[in-house]
Design a protein around this motif. Structure first.
Motif, PDB file in Angstrom:
ATOM      1  N   LEU A 167     -33.678 -14.923  -4.766  1.00 38.55           N
ATOM      2  CA  LEU A 167     -34.131 -15.773  -5.871  1.00 38.55           C
ATOM      3  C   LEU A 167     -33.275 -17.033  -5.968  1.00 38.55           C
ATOM      4  N   ILE A 168     -31.965 -16.865  -5.877  1.00 39.73           N
ATOM      5  CA  ILE A 168     -31.078 -18.035  -5.923  1.00 39.73           C
ATOM      6  C   ILE A 168     -31.389 -18.977  -4.770  1.00 39.73           C
ATOM      7  N   GLY A 169     -31.617 -18.419  -3.583  1.00 37.49           N
ATOM      8  CA  GLY A 169     -31.954 -19.257  -2.437  1.00 37.49           C
ATOM      9  C   GLY A 169     -33.257 -20.003  -2.635  1.00 37.49           C
ATOM     10  N   ALA A 170     -34.278 -19.306  -3.187  1.00 40.47           N
ATOM     11  CA  ALA A 170     -35.571 -19.955  -3.420  1.00 40.47           C
ATOM     12  C   ALA A 170     -35.454 -21.076  -4.441  1.00 40.47           C
ATOM     13  N   LEU A 171     -34.694 -20.847  -5.507  1.00 41.50           N
ATOM     14  CA  LEU A 171     -34.534 -21.862  -6.543  1.00 41.50           C
ATOM     15  C   LEU A 171     -33.733 -23.064  -6.040  1.00 41.50           C
ATOM     16  N   VAL A 172     -32.761 -22.800  -5.168  1.00 43.68           N
ATOM     17  CA  VAL A 172     -31.958 -23.897  -4.620  1.00 43.68           C
ATOM     18  C   VAL A 172     -32.770 -24.745  -3.651  1.00 43.68           C
ATOM     19  N   VAL A 173     -33.594 -24.084  -2.834  1.00 36.91           N
ATOM     20  CA  VAL A 173     -34.335 -24.811  -1.797  1.00 36.91           C
ATOM     21  C   VAL A 173     -35.583 -25.488  -2.352  1.00 36.91           C
ATOM     22  N   SER A 174     -36.190 -24.936  -3.415  1.00 33.09           N
ATOM     23  CA  SER A 174     -37.471 -25.455  -3.912  1.00 33.09           C
ATOM     24  C   SER A 174     -37.441 -26.937  -4.299  1.00 33.09           C
ATOM     25  N   PRO A 175     -36.324 -27.508  -4.814  1.00 31.32           N
ATOM     26  CA  PRO A 175     -36.339 -28.954  -5.114  1.00 31.32           C
ATOM     27  C   PRO A 175     -36.211 -29.861  -3.886  1.00 31.32           C
ATOM     28  N   LEU A 176     -35.933 -29.284  -2.704  1.00 26.85           N
ATOM     29  CA  LEU A 176     -35.703 -30.127  -1.529  1.00 26.85           C
ATOM     30  C   LEU A 176     -36.874 -31.054  -1.199  1.00 26.85           C
ATOM     31  N   PRO A 177     -38.144 -30.567  -1.243  1.00 29.72           N
ATOM     32  CA  PRO A 177     -39.239 -31.512  -0.959  1.00 29.72           C
ATOM     33  C   PRO A 177     -39.241 -32.722  -1.875  1.00 29.72           C
ATOM     34  N   ALA A 178     -38.962 -32.498  -3.177  1.00 29.94           N
ATOM     35  CA  ALA A 178     -38.926 -33.634  -4.106  1.00 29.94           C
ATOM     36  C   ALA A 178     -37.770 -34.569  -3.780  1.00 29.94           C
ATOM     37  N   VAL A 179     -36.606 -33.995  -3.419  1.00 27.82           N
ATOM     38  CA  VAL A 179     -35.451 -34.826  -3.074  1.00 27.82           C
ATOM     39  C   VAL A 179     -35.767 -35.695  -1.859  1.00 27.82           C
ATOM     40  N   VAL A 180     -36.409 -35.094  -0.847  1.00 32.11           N
ATOM     41  CA  VAL A 180     -36.741 -35.850   0.365  1.00 32.11           C
ATOM     42  C   VAL A 180     -37.730 -36.962   0.058  1.00 32.11           C
ATOM     43  N   MET A 181     -38.764 -36.649  -0.759  1.00 37.77           N
ATOM     44  CA  MET A 181     -39.769 -37.657  -1.081  1.00 37.77           C
ATOM     45  C   MET A 181     -39.174 -38.811  -1.874  1.00 37.77           C
ATOM     46  N   PHE A 182     -38.388 -38.498  -2.909  1.00 37.47           N
ATOM     47  CA  PHE A 182     -37.813 -39.557  -3.731  1.00 37.47           C
ATOM     48  C   PHE A 182     -36.800 -40.385  -2.946  1.00 37.47           C
ATOM     49  N   ARG A 183     -36.050 -39.719  -2.065  1.00 39.74           N
ATOM     50  CA  ARG A 183     -35.105 -40.473  -1.244  1.00 39.74           C
ATOM     51  C   ARG A 183     -35.840 -41.425  -0.313  1.00 39.74           C
ATOM     52  N   ASP A 184     -37.002 -41.009   0.164  1.00 37.26           N
ATOM     53  CA  ASP A 184     -37.758 -41.840   1.089  1.00 37.26           C
ATOM     54  C   ASP A 184     -38.344 -43.070   0.402  1.00 37.26           C
ATOM     55  N   LEU A 185     -38.421 -43.022  -0.947  1.00 40.37           N
ATOM     56  CA  LEU A 185     -38.926 -44.185  -1.671  1.00 40.37           C
ATOM     57  C   LEU A 185     -37.925 -45.333  -1.686  1.00 40.37           C
ATOM     58  N   ALA A 186     -36.650 -45.017  -1.470  1.00 35.88           N
ATOM     59  CA  ALA A 186     -35.631 -46.060  -1.491  1.00 35.88           C
ATOM     60  C   ALA A 186     -35.782 -46.954  -0.267  1.00 35.88           C
ATOM     61  N   PRO A 187     -35.816 -48.257  -0.444  1.00 32.59           N
ATOM     62  CA  PRO A 187     -35.972 -49.152   0.710  1.00 32.59           C
ATOM     63  C   PRO A 187     -34.750 -49.105   1.610  1.00 32.59           C
ATOM     64  N   ALA A 188     -35.004 -49.282   2.894  1.00 28.88           N
ATOM     65  CA  ALA A 188     -33.895 -49.252   3.858  1.00 28.88           C
ATOM     66  C   ALA A 188     -33.009 -50.482   3.716  1.00 28.88           C
ATOM     67  N   ALA A 189     -33.604 -51.583   3.271  1.00 27.08           N
ATOM     68  CA  ALA A 189     -32.848 -52.818   3.111  1.00 27.08           C
ATOM     69  C   ALA A 189     -32.679 -53.134   1.626  1.00 27.08           C
ATOM     70  N   ASP A 190     -31.923 -54.185   1.362  1.00 22.90           N
ATOM     71  CA  ASP A 190     -31.669 -54.614  -0.004  1.00 22.90           C
ATOM     72  C   ASP A 190     -32.983 -55.063  -0.640  1.00 22.90           C
ATOM     73  N   PRO A 191     -33.445 -54.413  -1.750  1.00 19.33           N
ATOM     74  CA  PRO A 191     -34.729 -54.800  -2.339  1.00 19.33           C
ATOM     75  C   PRO A 191     -34.747 -56.236  -2.841  1.00 19.33           C
ATOM     76  N   VAL A 192     -33.612 -56.744  -3.312  1.00 19.88           N
ATOM     77  CA  VAL A 192     -33.569 -58.129  -3.779  1.00 19.88           C
ATOM     78  C   VAL A 192     -33.812 -59.085  -2.621  1.00 19.88           C
ATOM     79  N   ALA A 193     -33.189 -58.799  -1.477  1.00 11.81           N
ATOM     80  CA  ALA A 193     -33.398 -59.653  -0.300  1.00 11.81           C
ATOM     81  C   ALA A 193     -34.840 -59.578   0.180  1.00 11.81           C
ATOM     82  N   LEU A 194     -35.441 -58.383   0.113  1.00 12.38           N
ATOM     83  CA  LEU A 194     -36.825 -58.236   0.536  1.00 12.38           C
ATOM     84  C   LEU A 194     -37.772 -59.056  -0.326  1.00 12.38           C
ATOM     85  N   LEU A 195     -37.497 -59.125  -1.615  1.00 12.05           N
ATOM     86  CA  LEU A 195     -38.389 -59.857  -2.510  1.00 12.05           C
ATOM     87  C   LEU A 195     -38.095 -61.354  -2.527  1.00 12.05           C
TER      88      LEU A 195
END
Length: 353
Positions: A167-195
């Motif tokens: 149960l502890i393992g399932a609860l610890v791992v279950s947020p990983l998909p959200a962490v990966v998705m939200f991290r992927d939203l961050a731009p690789a470069a400086d957003p100010v420079a991009l805009l």
């Protein structure tokens, strides 16, 4: 003897409420508190009688929790293996399908495992919970601690290591998909420079959106509004993102109606002006124009900009004017950009960051 509603048990400082019209049974009640008020007898389960069945149920619960771990990891892997390709709807569907299936199965397995655990392994039986004042005596508070200890013993959380760890393992791992998705939203470069940079550059032609037809100055009449994109958009690697930054509104006013600063005196051509289509509030498309007032309206939060005064804000939550695109004409009479925007496009918080 069965207590009446609101009566206190002998030797107790709390009142209890008992159900009415219930046949007397043999259910277990807290010893020393009061007599059975009419609870039905407890029916033992198979896991209460057979240690082998109990162990099998424990393995099933642990298996569900471990399956949740696998499903969460599957969602993360699927998100990486099936990336979203700009402009490819099939890639969007595949990404959403596998990601959704993985997350759904992970959460479903945790839920099913918890229910199966509670119904088959946690101690059963009916219990009466007496009411008590907001703060009891020290003896009562000490008894509350014992209740928590008893709950741990009855649930088996402390001694059923397979269930607890899975149960502890399932609860610890279950947020990983959200962490990966939200991290992927961050731009690789400086957003100010991009805009700060778009596809607009010197001598890039202004074309109609979405046809890509170049626009001549003679095509733009007084009071008309053109939705404009840069001619080199087709060559961009990320077309949607670049279009979102470079989208422009093109309008023509009488030259005498334009109130412009000296440094922008050559940014228009015979009353033709071009401004970013992206609202400086939260980035909505400014797509509504009032011909008689020379106002642009953002439909999201009603910010208004005055075209005749360098698209300055005259109403609403936006805090700065729409960036202006300097324009002129080429040798063939087509409208072209003099340069890129001189300030970041989009919401003003990028400029302040």
């Amino acid at each position: 003897m069965v207590q009446k509603d609101g009566e206190k048990a002998a030797g107790s400082d709390v009142a209890t409420t008992t159900p009415r019209d219930v046949s007397i049974g043999t259910a277990v009640v807290p010893s020393g508190a009061f007599e059975n008020p009419g609870l039905l007898p407890h029916r033992p389960r198979a896991t209460d009688l057979d240690p082998k069945t109990e162990k099998t149920a424990e393995r099933r619960v642990g298996g569900l929790f471990l399956f949740s771990v696998v499903a969460s990891l599957f969602a993360v892997v699927a998100y990486v293996i099936f990336p979203i390709v700009p402009g490819d709807m099939d890639s969007v569907r595949l990404n959403n399908l596998f990601l959704g299936v993985g997350i759904s199965l992970a959460l479903l397995a945790i839920g099913l495992g918890s229910i199966y655990w509670a119904k088959n392994l946690m101690k059963g039986g009916e219990w009466t919970e007496p009411r008590h004042p907001t703060r009891g005596r020290e003896e009562t508070r000490a008894a509350a601690v014992e209740v928590f200890k008893l709950g741990n013993e009855e649930s088996g959380f402390g001694r059923r290591t397979l269930i607890r760890n899975s149960l502890i393992g399932a609860l610890v791992v279950s947020p990983l998909p959200a962490v990966v998705m939200f991290r992927d939203l961050a731009p690789a470069a400086d957003p100010v420079a991009l805009l700060r940079t778009t596809l607009w550059d010197k001598n890039v032609r202004l074309t109609r959106d979405p046809s890509g037809t170049p626009i001549k100055a003679s095509d733009v009449t007084i009071g008309s509004v053109f939705h404009v994109i840069p001619e080199n958009l087709e060559d961009a690697e990320h077309k949607l993102e670049e279009k979102a930054k470079a989208a422009v509104l093109l309008m023509r006013l009488k030259p005498e109606d334009l109130h412009i600063s000296p440094e922008r005196s050559d940014w228009n051509y015979q009353g033709i002006v071009a401004y970013s289509k992206i609202c400086t509030h939260v980035g909505c498309p400014v797509a509504l124009a009032e011909q008689h007032t020379h106002h642009l309206l953002c439909p999201c939060h009603q910010s208004q900009f005055d075209i005749s005064h360098e698209a300055k804000v005259i109403f609403g939550p936006a805090k700065r004017a729409l960036p202006q695109l300097p324009i002129t004409v080429d040798s063939q009479g087509y409208l072209v950009a003099r340069s890129d925007f001189h300030e970041p496009v989009g919401p003003s918080f990028w400029e302040r960051s």
